[in-house]
Design a protein around this motif. Structure first.
Motif, PDB file in Angstrom:
ATOM      1  N   UNK A  27     151.252  10.249 -18.834  1.00 38.79           N
ATOM      2  CA  UNK A  27     150.394  10.903 -17.845  1.00 38.79           C
ATOM      3  C   UNK A  27     151.111  10.872 -16.508  1.00 38.79           C
ATOM      4  N   UNK A  28     150.815  11.889 -15.695  1.00 39.44           N
ATOM      5  CA  UNK A  28     151.390  11.917 -14.355  1.00 39.44           C
ATOM      6  C   UNK A  28     150.383  12.520 -13.391  1.00 39.44           C
ATOM      7  N   UNK A  29     150.485  12.116 -12.127  1.00 42.34           N
ATOM      8  CA  UNK A  29     149.682  12.702 -11.060  1.00 42.34           C
ATOM      9  C   UNK A  29     150.398  12.464  -9.741  1.00 42.34           C
ATOM     10  N   UNK A  30     149.997  13.202  -8.718  1.00 42.18           N
ATOM     11  CA  UNK A  30     150.572  13.031  -7.389  1.00 42.18           C
ATOM     12  C   UNK A  30     149.663  12.104  -6.596  1.00 42.18           C
ATOM     13  N   UNK A  31     150.281  11.203  -5.848  1.00 40.47           N
ATOM     14  CA  UNK A  31     149.576  10.234  -5.024  1.00 40.47           C
ATOM     15  C   UNK A  31     149.895  10.522  -3.563  1.00 40.47           C
ATOM     16  N   UNK A  55     153.390   9.817  -9.741  1.00 38.08           N
ATOM     17  CA  UNK A  55     153.150   8.580 -10.478  1.00 38.08           C
ATOM     18  C   UNK A  55     153.200   8.898 -11.966  1.00 38.08           C
ATOM     19  N   UNK A  56     154.002   8.128 -12.697  1.00 33.28           N
ATOM     20  CA  UNK A  56     154.148   8.280 -14.142  1.00 33.28           C
ATOM     21  C   UNK A  56     153.565   7.063 -14.821  1.00 33.28           C
ATOM     22  N   UNK A  57     152.754   7.296 -15.854  1.00 39.62           N
ATOM     23  CA  UNK A  57     152.169   6.204 -16.639  1.00 39.62           C
ATOM     24  C   UNK A  57     152.459   6.474 -18.110  1.00 39.62           C
ATOM     25  N   UNK A  58     152.639   5.425 -18.883  1.00 38.25           N
ATOM     26  CA  UNK A  58     152.959   5.556 -20.305  1.00 38.25           C
ATOM     27  C   UNK A  58     152.030   4.712 -21.162  1.00 38.25           C
ATOM     28  N   UNK A  59     151.969   5.070 -22.446  1.00 44.11           N
ATOM     29  CA  UNK A  59     151.221   4.362 -23.469  1.00 44.11           C
ATOM     30  C   UNK A  59     149.751   4.177 -23.090  1.00 44.11           C
ATOM     31  N   UNK A  60     149.226   2.970 -23.218  1.00 47.15           N
ATOM     32  CA  UNK A  60     147.801   2.715 -22.967  1.00 47.15           C
ATOM     33  C   UNK A  60     147.420   3.014 -21.523  1.00 47.15           C
ATOM     34  N   UNK A  82     161.502   5.121  -8.000  1.00 45.35           N
ATOM     35  CA  UNK A  82     162.670   5.895  -8.440  1.00 45.35           C
ATOM     36  C   UNK A  82     162.840   7.045  -7.453  1.00 45.35           C
ATOM     37  N   UNK A  83     163.925   7.049  -6.700  1.00 41.60           N
ATOM     38  CA  UNK A  83     164.208   8.136  -5.773  1.00 41.60           C
ATOM     39  C   UNK A  83     165.251   9.023  -6.436  1.00 41.60           C
ATOM     40  N   UNK A  97     159.405   8.968  -7.134  1.00 39.00           N
ATOM     41  CA  UNK A  97     158.512   8.754  -8.269  1.00 39.00           C
ATOM     42  C   UNK A  97     158.209   7.267  -8.378  1.00 39.00           C
ATOM     43  N   UNK A  98     157.047   6.970  -8.927  1.00 38.37           N
ATOM     44  CA  UNK A  98     156.683   5.585  -9.228  1.00 38.37           C
ATOM     45  C   UNK A  98     156.418   5.507 -10.717  1.00 38.37           C
ATOM     46  N   UNK A  99     157.199   4.690 -11.416  1.00 39.83           N
ATOM     47  CA  UNK A  99     156.977   4.415 -12.837  1.00 39.83           C
ATOM     48  C   UNK A  99     155.960   3.272 -12.878  1.00 39.83           C
ATOM     49  N   UNK A 100     154.696   3.610 -13.087  1.00 40.97           N
ATOM     50  CA  UNK A 100     153.587   2.674 -12.897  1.00 40.97           C
ATOM     51  C   UNK A 100     153.549   1.568 -13.936  1.00 40.97           C
ATOM     52  N   UNK A 101     153.259   0.381 -13.462  1.00 40.59           N
ATOM     53  CA  UNK A 101     153.006  -0.784 -14.297  1.00 40.59           C
ATOM     54  C   UNK A 101     151.507  -1.062 -14.310  1.00 40.59           C
ATOM     55  N   UNK A 102     150.843  -0.837 -13.168  1.00 44.64           N
ATOM     56  CA  UNK A 102     149.401  -1.050 -13.040  1.00 44.64           C
ATOM     57  C   UNK A 102     148.820  -0.038 -12.064  1.00 44.64           C
ATOM     58  N   UNK A 103     147.626   0.456 -12.385  1.00 45.50           N
ATOM     59  CA  UNK A 103     146.908   1.402 -11.524  1.00 45.50           C
ATOM     60  C   UNK A 103     145.448   0.986 -11.527  1.00 45.50           C
TER      61      UNK A 103
END
Length: 155
Positions: A27-31, A55-60, A82-83, A97-103
């Motif tokens: 999933x991705x969205x702009x922050x 913002x990029x999110x993966x899996x669960x 990530x620039x 970009x932010x490869x998200x760990x928690x949101x």
């Protein structure tokens, strides 16, 4: 491992896009993150520059983003920064970009209901009705007095 970890506080600027890929859910969205400062001349808070991150999110986490977030929600995002620089139409473009760990929702700006998800659940586009823990006028700030709350359905 040297990675730049960041925590960004802002608002969801675009509707999250959820995709089921061969490698798993994504999933991705702009922050939108706007700094604020106290302007002594105006004697008021003033908005500063707005930065936008993808913002990029993966899996669960991606599945939960797909069902939980919508445009305008105040959120906190923690992840790896990530620039990226690329050349398009003879111009250099830089994106962050932010490869998200928690949101999570920013609870300093509102309330939220939490529900655990099963790994098999797939996000839907319609908002779900969740219990809202209502605080009545007689409640105090003491956590012990707030232990026995009854859920109230949000309509």
């Amino acid at each position: 491992m040297n990675e730049t970890m960041v925590t960004a506080v802002g608002n969801v600027a675009t509707q999250p896009v959820y995709r089921e890929l061969a490698s798993g859910a994504s999933a991705r969205f702009r922050l939108a993150v706007t700094s604020r400062y106290w302007d002594r001349e105006k004697n008021a808070w003033t908005d500063g520059h707005t930065n936008f991150f993808t913002v990029w999110a993966n899996r669960q986490l991606a599945m939960n983003v797909g069902t939980s977030l919508s445009v305008g929600d105040p959120v906190m995002v923690q992840g790896r920064l990530k620039v990226r620089t690329e050349v398009r139409e003879s111009q250099n473009r830089t994106s962050a970009d932010i490869d998200a760990v928690a949101i999570g929702h920013d609870l300093t700006r509102g309330t939220s209901a939490f529900k655990r998800t099963n790994r098999a659940e797939v996000p839907t586009t319609s908002p779900q009705t969740e219990p809202n823990w209502e605080i009545t006028a007689g409640d105090s700030a003491d956590p012990a007095s707030q232990e026995q709350r009854e859920p109230v359905a949000v309509t």
